[in-house]
Design a protein around this motif. Structure first.
Motif, PDB file in Angstrom:
ATOM      1  N   LEU A 157       0.909  -1.291  -0.054  1.00 20.76           N
ATOM      2  CA  LEU A 157       0.048   0.002   0.107  1.00 20.76           C
ATOM      3  C   LEU A 157       0.857   1.304  -0.057  1.00 20.76           C
ATOM      4  O   LEU A 157       0.431   2.182  -0.693  1.00 20.76           O
ATOM      5  CB  LEU A 157      -0.932  -0.068   1.244  1.00 20.76           C
ATOM      6  CG  LEU A 157      -2.183  -0.761   1.166  1.00 20.76           C
ATOM      7  CD1 LEU A 157      -2.989  -0.959   2.501  1.00 20.76           C
ATOM      8  CD2 LEU A 157      -3.190  -0.559  -0.176  1.00 20.76           C
ATOM      9  N   GLY A 160       2.437   1.374  -3.371  1.00 15.81           N
ATOM     10  CA  GLY A 160       1.674   1.553  -4.655  1.00 15.81           C
ATOM     11  C   GLY A 160       1.841   0.578  -5.761  1.00 15.81           C
ATOM     12  O   GLY A 160       2.589  -0.466  -5.447  1.00 15.81           O
ATOM     13  N   CYS A 287      -3.810   6.368   1.097  1.00 15.99           N
ATOM     14  CA  CYS A 287      -3.594   5.056   0.775  1.00 15.99           C
ATOM     15  C   CYS A 287      -2.031   4.574   1.600  1.00 15.99           C
ATOM     16  O   CYS A 287      -1.951   3.551   2.104  1.00 15.99           O
ATOM     17  CB  CYS A 287      -3.569   4.318  -0.569  1.00 15.99           C
ATOM     18  SG  CYS A 287      -2.513   5.156  -1.690  1.00 15.99           S
ATOM     19  N   CYS A 290      -2.494   4.875   5.190  1.00 18.07           N
ATOM     20  CA  CYS A 290      -3.327   3.344   5.656  1.00 18.07           C
ATOM     21  C   CYS A 290      -2.141   2.160   5.527  1.00 18.07           C
ATOM     22  O   CYS A 290      -2.228   1.434   6.395  1.00 18.07           O
ATOM     23  CB  CYS A 290      -4.334   3.094   4.496  1.00 18.07           C
ATOM     24  SG  CYS A 290      -5.689   4.115   4.797  1.00 18.07           S
ATOM     25  N   GLY A 291      -1.461   2.443   4.694  1.00 15.42           N
ATOM     26  CA  GLY A 291      -0.389   1.552   4.507  1.00 15.42           C
ATOM     27  C   GLY A 291       0.710   1.361   5.532  1.00 15.42           C
ATOM     28  O   GLY A 291       1.077   0.155   6.037  1.00 15.42           O
TER      29      GLY A 291
END
Length: 320
Positions: A157, A160, A287, A290-291
């Protein structure tokens, strides 16, 4: 500091008896430092994309080897000369974990975006969590495997995704294998050579390999093509990312085992993302945050629970 040929493990005093919780905390700290230095080096490494690959890496590992020898002497570390099959393990670290790893990254980036290579590296915790314990004749820990999968998902995450082709995927798989071998090939020789010995020997062997490849493919005159900024980057990589990070990482692997230590590799992409914020002023996407949270959850599962693994000689039965 001297090279000896005796078989006494140089790090036995550190890895044997003693208070277990302080030992574990210390080695978690060294592993964190190693992965933070690795992740933060991404921005520095970008300056070397136009430098002659093999020549630049030969200089990096030559300087790192000299620094490691000076550090070992100051730390009164006893280095022992490799013997028998130990040459195979140490040469394997240099050939696969250093030389082929760098070649695979360069060739892989010709066919894949950087995120693809980064995600491949992010799978290292799972490989170490499975293969590492098997090399030590232990059953892989379910908790470590869950933590490794969580860290890998979080790292993906953070990094990417990107576009690639079949050749790019193949080189990404090679990068993953090389990164795992950098740790796994050290497991058989760490008890006798300690983190100091494994670092010193793998680095000087790697320097010779890079120098031979550099002379054969780039020529001795390629040194003149290295710019002042690239010399500065090489100096930083040699000192911090090679000399210091190698010692920190192999100390952690020796103390915790490759499975538990592998969970810490999730810190590298987090450090790379945070370094990008500082250097480029870019705010990470949702994201990415969040990762990072997922990575920290994986670290908590893998390292906060359970008891420390204390490395002891095989002739004794230690705590599990």
């Amino acid at each position: 500091m001297s090279l000896r040929t005796d078989s006494a493990p140089a790090a036995e005093a550190d890895l044997g008896s003693g208070p277990r919780r302080p030992v574990r905390a210390r080695n978690l700290a060294t592993g964190t430092v190693a992965m933070t230095l690795l992740g933060a080096s991404v921005g520095v490494s970008r300056t070397l994309t136009t430098a002659p690959l093999f020549t630049a890496q030969a200089l990096r590992y030559l300087v790192a080897g000299l620094v490691l020898l000076a550090m070992a002497k100051r730390a009164c570390a006893a280095l022992v000369w490799p013997r028998g099959r130990e040459w195979l393990w140490l040469t394997g670290i240099a050939a696969v974990g250093l030389v082929l790893f760098n070649v695979a990254i360069v060739r892989g980036l010709d066919h894949a975006e950087p995120a693809v290579i980064a995600v491949a590296v992010a799978c290292v915790p799972i490989v170490l969590g499975v293969v590492g314990p098997l090399l030590e004749r232990r059953v892989p820990s379910r908790r470590i495997l869950i933590a490794a999968a969580t860290v890998t998902a979080g790292s993906a995450l953070v990094e990417g995704t990107g576009r690639t082709d079949a050749i790019g995927l193949a080189w990404a798989a090679v990068v993953l294998a090389c990164e795992a071998c950098f740790t796994l090939l050290a497991v058989p020789v760490l008890p006798r050579h300690s983190a100091w010995g494994v670092s010193v020997h793998s680095v000087w062997i790697g320097a010779i390999m890079f120098a031979v490849l550099g002379c054969a493919t780039e020529g001795p005159s390629s040194v003149a093509r290295i710019t002042a900024s690239q010399w500065a980057a090489l100096a930083y990589l040699a000192l911090m990312v090679t000399a210091v990070a190698f010692i920190c990482w192999y100390s952690t692997v020796a103390a915790l085992g490759p499975g538990a230590a592998g969970v810490l590799t999730g810190i590298a992409p987090v450090a790379a993302a945070l370094t990008g914020v500082v250097l480029d002023g870019r705010t990470p996407a949702v994201c990415v945050w969040c990762g990072m949270l997922v990575v920290f959850c994986g670290l908590a599962v893998g390292l906060a629970g359970g008891r420390a693994i204390t490395r002891v000689p095989r002739r004794r039965t230690g705590p599990s």
